[in-house]
Design a protein around this motif. Structure first.
Motif, mmCIF file in Angstrom:
data_model
loop_
_atom_site.group_PDB
_atom_site.id
_atom_site.type_symbol
_atom_site.label_atom_id
_atom_site.label_comp_id
_atom_site.label_asym_id
_atom_site.label_seq_id
_atom_site.Cartn_x
_atom_site.Cartn_y
_atom_site.Cartn_z
ATOM 1 N N LYS A 84 -48.918 29.756 19.072
ATOM 2 C CA LYS A 84 -49.421 30.931 18.343
ATOM 3 C C LYS A 84 -50.106 30.585 17.023
ATOM 4 O O LYS A 84 -50.620 31.471 16.355
ATOM 5 C CB LYS A 84 -48.249 31.882 18.060
ATOM 6 N N VAL A 85 -50.063 29.315 16.649
ATOM 7 C CA VAL A 85 -50.628 28.939 15.353
ATOM 8 C C VAL A 85 -51.665 27.836 15.539
ATOM 9 O O VAL A 85 -51.426 26.876 16.274
ATOM 10 C CB VAL A 85 -49.511 28.459 14.391
ATOM 11 N N SER A 86 -52.810 27.974 14.885
ATOM 12 C CA SER A 86 -53.838 26.921 14.918
ATOM 13 C C SER A 86 -53.947 26.277 13.541
ATOM 14 O O SER A 86 -53.545 26.871 12.538
ATOM 15 C CB SER A 86 -55.195 27.510 15.277
ATOM 16 N N GLU A 87 -54.517 25.075 13.532
ATOM 17 C CA GLU A 87 -54.711 24.328 12.288
ATOM 18 C C GLU A 87 -55.378 25.214 11.233
ATOM 19 O O GLU A 87 -56.381 25.869 11.497
ATOM 20 C CB GLU A 87 -55.549 23.073 12.595
ATOM 21 N N LYS A 88 -54.800 25.215 10.051
ATOM 22 C CA LYS A 88 -55.311 25.925 8.873
ATOM 23 C C LYS A 88 -55.212 27.454 8.951
ATOM 24 O O LYS A 88 -55.808 28.158 8.144
ATOM 25 C CB LYS A 88 -56.723 25.446 8.516
ATOM 26 N N ASP A 89 -54.463 27.970 9.926
ATOM 27 C CA ASP A 89 -54.130 29.404 9.933
ATOM 28 C C ASP A 89 -53.359 29.736 8.668
ATOM 29 O O ASP A 89 -52.630 28.903 8.142
ATOM 30 C CB ASP A 89 -53.200 29.738 11.122
ATOM 31 N N ARG A 90 -53.514 30.966 8.208
ATOM 32 C CA ARG A 90 -52.717 31.445 7.070
ATOM 33 C C ARG A 90 -51.476 32.171 7.594
ATOM 34 O O ARG A 90 -51.576 33.011 8.493
ATOM 35 C CB ARG A 90 -53.540 32.429 6.231
ATOM 36 N N LEU A 91 -50.313 31.839 7.055
ATOM 37 C CA LEU A 91 -49.057 32.474 7.485
ATOM 38 C C LEU A 91 -48.332 33.010 6.257
ATOM 39 O O LEU A 91 -48.397 32.415 5.186
ATOM 40 C CB LEU A 91 -48.124 31.455 8.168
ATOM 41 N N ASP A 92 -47.628 34.125 6.441
ATOM 42 C CA ASP A 92 -46.715 34.587 5.398
ATOM 43 C C ASP A 92 -45.304 34.265 5.851
ATOM 44 O O ASP A 92 -44.853 34.762 6.877
ATOM 45 C CB ASP A 92 -46.861 36.098 5.184
ATOM 46 N N VAL A 93 -44.627 33.408 5.107
ATOM 47 C CA VAL A 93 -43.316 32.911 5.549
ATOM 48 C C VAL A 93 -42.232 33.400 4.598
ATOM 49 O O VAL A 93 -42.356 33.245 3.375
ATOM 50 C CB VAL A 93 -43.302 31.364 5.579
ATOM 51 N N TYR A 94 -41.186 33.983 5.147
ATOM 52 C CA TYR A 94 -40.057 34.476 4.342
ATOM 53 C C TYR A 94 -38.762 33.820 4.820
ATOM 54 O O TYR A 94 -38.010 34.415 5.608
ATOM 55 C CB TYR A 94 -39.970 36.009 4.440
ATOM 56 N N PRO A 95 -38.483 32.594 4.351
ATOM 57 C CA PRO A 95 -37.336 31.849 4.891
ATOM 58 C C PRO A 95 -36.000 32.572 4.706
ATOM 59 O O PRO A 95 -35.172 32.560 5.598
ATOM 60 C CB PRO A 95 -37.354 30.548 4.079
ATOM 61 N N GLU A 96 -35.819 33.222 3.559
ATOM 62 C CA GLU A 96 -34.513 33.826 3.325
ATOM 63 C C GLU A 96 -34.342 35.134 4.085
ATOM 64 O O GLU A 96 -33.225 35.559 4.344
ATOM 65 C CB GLU A 96 -34.278 34.015 1.820
ATOM 66 N N ARG A 97 -35.454 35.770 4.434
ATOM 67 C CA ARG A 97 -35.360 36.994 5.229
ATOM 68 C C ARG A 97 -35.388 36.694 6.720
ATOM 69 O O ARG A 97 -35.013 37.520 7.539
ATOM 70 C CB ARG A 97 -36.522 37.925 4.887
ATOM 71 N N GLY A 98 -35.883 35.516 7.077
ATOM 72 C CA GLY A 98 -35.917 35.148 8.492
ATOM 73 C C GLY A 98 -37.124 35.707 9.230
ATOM 74 O O GLY A 98 -37.000 36.121 10.382
ATOM 75 N N SER A 99 -38.282 35.730 8.576
ATOM 76 C CA SER A 99 -39.457 36.231 9.289
ATOM 77 C C SER A 99 -40.741 35.500 8.872
ATOM 78 O O SER A 99 -40.815 34.930 7.787
ATOM 79 C CB SER A 99 -39.628 37.735 9.054
ATOM 80 N N VAL A 100 -41.691 35.512 9.788
ATOM 81 C CA VAL A 100 -43.013 34.917 9.552
ATOM 82 C C VAL A 100 -44.068 35.899 10.065
ATOM 83 O O VAL A 100 -43.915 36.451 11.158
ATOM 84 C CB VAL A 100 -43.177 33.592 10.339
#
Lengths: 154, 396
Positions: A108-124
């Motif tokens: 689901k992810v390609s090189e240089k895609d932008r992601l919003d990552v929330y490690p403490e909430r458990g979501s991307v």
């Protein structure tokens, strides 16, 4: 946290993440070894908001902590993979790098895609808006390792 | 009362549970210990008498930087009161299994092949350097109690072949799990050490041979006072059962230890280097196997044959038995007991395009420098050294 994905494949071994010849106590040399078994100049291309995204079994083989240390030195604070070796998982935690396990992430992810990552909430949130969830860490491990280590570096 | 698996007994928790547990012993080596020096500054070790420090990676050191690591390790053990520090005694896991690790112990090693101690009925678990710092300070750490995969060993003549067959069947599926072996063959300790060592390539947390008379006889060579009181499995609760039956020699081809093929499918490849050694191998039975094949024959002129006994104790036994004389007569180059070529440290790296067949445990890209690494038992390796190619078969 907005991040840029640097994507690797399945079954990436520690000998590729950090080849033995870069083993050193000199941070300059250690950081040069990051992903050097696959992309020799990878460390020079790492930007501040970069994270690593990989497939199954990230970091199998050796338990050398140099791989996770090199990520810490390069400023990579998150690795998302479908699964991690035991060593890579624990070494990342201990070096202030979030090892996040998300099934199916590689497709689901390609090189240089932008992601919003929330490690403490458990979501991307992926570039196309799709939201994926994962099991957040026990708070105790977050407090004693990841937060503390981040302060060491930044 | 519910019954417990071996992992549950050793770690005192239920499968899947996070537990804190004391360790009985810690192994440090010069390859990974340098990463702990800074973090241990000003810290005391919870019990220095339970720590062994081994110089085996840079033994002797081939660069000034490595010489400094070894020097710093000597200073570290002196400062921290660790008295069990050895150099030139052998490869750490073999050294630990020569009178240090006992059945029933929980041992933390700063190395991924610490699973080796499972051959003695101990629980050997590897850790990175930061985890090791916490263990040295507190004498304990956190574990997630692993699930179990049972491996029934039904047929096989050599530890390396059995191990390769296990890797082929399990691949990385034992990541975070315990492998529990059921030895139906009656393997000797050299083979069990070989298998428990190579089991690390499945990603397992521990690899366990339930102690029996073979264990007892082996332990008594070093310590005749110890009573063996072992936490045996109380039930066969497991995720999966795997049967291992090896009928012919096997070879792992580049670049994964689980890329396993029968010898006959790999034969004919030209070989530049043969290495018999590493913590997986280089034990007396491997050296005897090599002599059986090499005696009164010569190493092929285009091949270099490097041999490392796993420890000084093994080296001395091999000297006494006349094995080393015979190996040298055939053209083998004997290296001192140490890690050497296996992780590409020194004394036998490969040039681009070269091929090596070896008894070691890993053939990942870049493991041994450049080139390609094939994994096989000591007889196949010795015969490759004579013929200059991977042979079709090894006669009995």
């Amino acid at each position: 946290m907005r991040r840029r994905a640097r994507v690797f494949g399945n079954d990436v071994t520690l000998d590729e993440i950090h080849p033995g010849k870069y083993f050193s106590l000199d941070p300059e040399k250690v950081v040069q070894g990051l992903m050097a078994g696959i992309e020799p100049n990878f460390h020079q291309t790492v930007k501040d908001d970069d994270i690593i995204v990989a497939g199954r079994y990230f970091g199998m083989g050796s338990g050398r902590e140099s791989g996770a240390w090199a990520m810490q030195l390069a400023g990579i604070d998150i690795v998302i993979a479908e699964s991690f070796s035991r060593y890579m998982f624990r070494n990342c935690v201990n070096r202030g790098v979030w090892p996040l396990e998300i099934e199916g992430i590689l497709d689901k992810v390609s090189e240089k895609d932008r992601l919003d990552v929330y490690p403490e909430r458990g979501s991307v949130i992926l570039e196309d808006g799709e939201k994926l969830y994962f099991e957040p860490f026990p708070q105790k491990i977050i407090k004693s390792n990841i937060c503390q280590r981040k302060d060491d570096v930044r | 009362m519910t019954t417990k698996t071996v992992s549950e007994r050793f770690l005192e928790g239920e499968e899947g549970e996070y537990v804190e547990k004391e360790v009985d012993r810690v192994m440090l080596h010069d390859g990974n210990a340098p990463l702990i020096f800074d973090d241990m500054e000003g810290e005391e070790i919870w019990d220095p008498s339970k720590v062994t420090s081994v110089v085996d990676h840079f033994c002797p050191p081939s660069t000034v930087e490595r010489a400094n690591f070894v020097k710093q390790l000597r200073e570290f053990v002196d400062n921290k009161g660790i008295t069990d520090h050895v150099e030139f005694e052998g490869i750490c896991h073999q050294v630990m299994c020569e009178g240090r690790v006992l059945p029933g112990e929980l041992v933390a090693g700063i190395d991924s092949h610490s699973t080796t101690y499972g051959a003695l009925g101990a629980f050997g678990i590897g850790f990175g350097s930061s985890d090791t710092v916490e263990i040295l300070k507190e004498g304990r750490t956190w574990f997630k109690v692993p699930e179990t995969i049972q491996v029934e060993i039904l047929k096989g003549e050599h530890g390396t072949d059995i191990a390769l067959s296990i890797l082929e069947k399990i691949r990385y599926d034992a990541n975070y799990k315990t492998l529990e072996f059921d030895d139906k063959v009656g393997l000797n300790m050299d083979d069990r050490l070989n298998i428990a060592n190579m089991a690390a390539e499945t990603g397992c947390k521990a690899a366990f041979f339930p102690p029996d008379n073979t264990t007892k006889r082996y332990i008594e060579k070093f310590d005749n006072k110890s009573e063996i009181d072992i936490p045996l499995s109380e039930e066969e609760r497991c995720l999966r059962k795997v049967g291992i039956s090896v009928k012919e020699p096997l070879v792992a081809v580049p670049h994964k230890p689980y890329n396993v093929k029968p010898l006959s499918k790999v034969s004919g490849k030209t070989i530049d280097q043969v290495f018999i050694g590493s913590c997986a191998s280089g034990r007396l039975s491997d050296l005897r196997d090599a002599v059986e094949v090499l005696e009164n024959k010569e190493v092929h002129p285009d091949v270099r044959l490097l041999i490392t006994p796993a420890s000084k104790r093994i080296e001395q036994k091999a000297l006494k038995e006349g094995l080393i004389q015979k190996l040298v007569n055939s053209g083998a180059v004997m290296l001192n007991p140490s890690c050497g070529p296996c992780p590409g440290i020194d004394k036998g790296l490969l040039a681009e395009g070269e091929k090596c067949i070896t008894t070691q445990n890993r053939n990942y890209p870049g493991r041994m420098g450049e080139g390609e690494v094939y994994l096989a038992n000591a007889k196949v390796c010795a015969l490759s050294a004579i013929e200059g190619i991977i042979p079709e078969e090894v006669s009995r």
